[in-house]
Design an enzyme around this catalytic site. Sequence first.
Site, short mmCIF file in Angstrom:
data_model
loop_
_atom_site.label_atom_id
_atom_site.label_comp_id
_atom_site.label_asym_id
_atom_site.label_seq_id
_atom_site.Cartn_x
_atom_site.Cartn_y
_atom_site.Cartn_z
N CYS A 207 0.86 -1.18 0.00
CA CYS A 207 0.00 0.00 0.00
C CYS A 207 0.90 1.24 0.00
O CYS A 207 1.74 1.40 0.90
CB CYS A 207 -0.85 -0.04 1.27
N CYS B 284 -0.98 3.96 -6.40
CA CYS B 284 -1.85 3.29 -5.42
C CYS B 284 -1.99 1.85 -5.89
O CYS B 284 -2.23 1.60 -7.08
CB CYS B 284 -3.21 3.98 -5.38
N1 DGL Z 1 -4.00 0.64 -1.87
C1 DGL Z 1 -3.60 1.77 -1.20
C2 DGL Z 1 -2.44 2.51 -1.75
O1 DGL Z 1 -1.62 1.89 -2.42
C3 DGL Z 1 -4.48 2.55 -0.32
C4 DGL Z 1 -5.68 3.13 -0.84
C5 DGL Z 1 -6.51 3.69 0.26
O2 DGL Z 1 -6.89 2.93 1.14
O3 DGL Z 1 -6.76 4.90 0.23
O4 DGL Z 1 -2.28 3.68 -1.54
#
Ligand code: DGL
Length: 259
Positions: free
Chosen positions: A74, A183
């Site tokens: 993430c 993301c």
């Molecule tokens: N998948 C996540 C990222 O790479 C987080 C997205 C989120 O929960 O806002 O930033």
Amino acid sequence: MTNNNPIGLFDSGIGGTSIWNEIHMLLPNESTIYLADSINAPYGEKTKEEIIHLSCKNAEFLLNQNCKMIVVACNTATTNAIKELRHKYDIPFIGIEPAIKPAATNSQTQKIGILATKGTLNSELFYKNVEKFQDIKIIEQIGFGLVELIEDGKINSSEMKDLLKKYLKPMIDQDIDYIVLGCSHYPYLIPQIKKIIPKNIQIIDSGEAVARQTKNILNEKVGFRNSDEKSTQIFYTNSDIKVLSEILKNKYKVQKKDF
Ligand code: DGL
């Protein structure tokens, strides 16, 4: 050096499976435990303190399952909490950050776009990374609402199409030739994004690089799994099992757990 314990991964939800896919493709013999903290998604709208708190909670769950290393799948958790995680726990952490460098170094137009969460774009780590490329124009766009739609299983919806058009048009108009997906949820939007952007714009995400880095750390510090038994791939979510199962094409059993 061998180590048969699993690799742990966590994300605010199902998006980090895009990273898990790359890792599993490169290291099929490794066992993994994936944690989707979907009940707390999106992390991108939370404060740094909240993101650190949630990241520690996820890391502790994975440590209790004897993970030998943790991949923070993430960008938002990495850019806000990786320093604290590395300081607090005694195993290697691999983070994921927007791949600005390959886009900036290869751009012909000297203009690149980046689509990421508010939490990532406002982080100090991201700011420091961007600062290195003063002569490149970087057009930043927060992907408001995209993670929520993905978590709701609405990847191919008309709402998604409309949001993507709205976010990508200013970048296209300013003549970017690379778009960085900052993301881990967004690689699932690549087919839709391709329908909107002209063919000369390339899309970059960090999945492959994270998988390569995971392999390096296993090789240098942690140890690969060495067993004749088939590796195990475990998926936990604290929300809807169906959405995580579907993103995994129903190939793996998903278990619901409160964490
Ligand atoms: N998948 C996540 C990222 O790479 C987080 C997205 C989120 O929960 O806002 O930033």
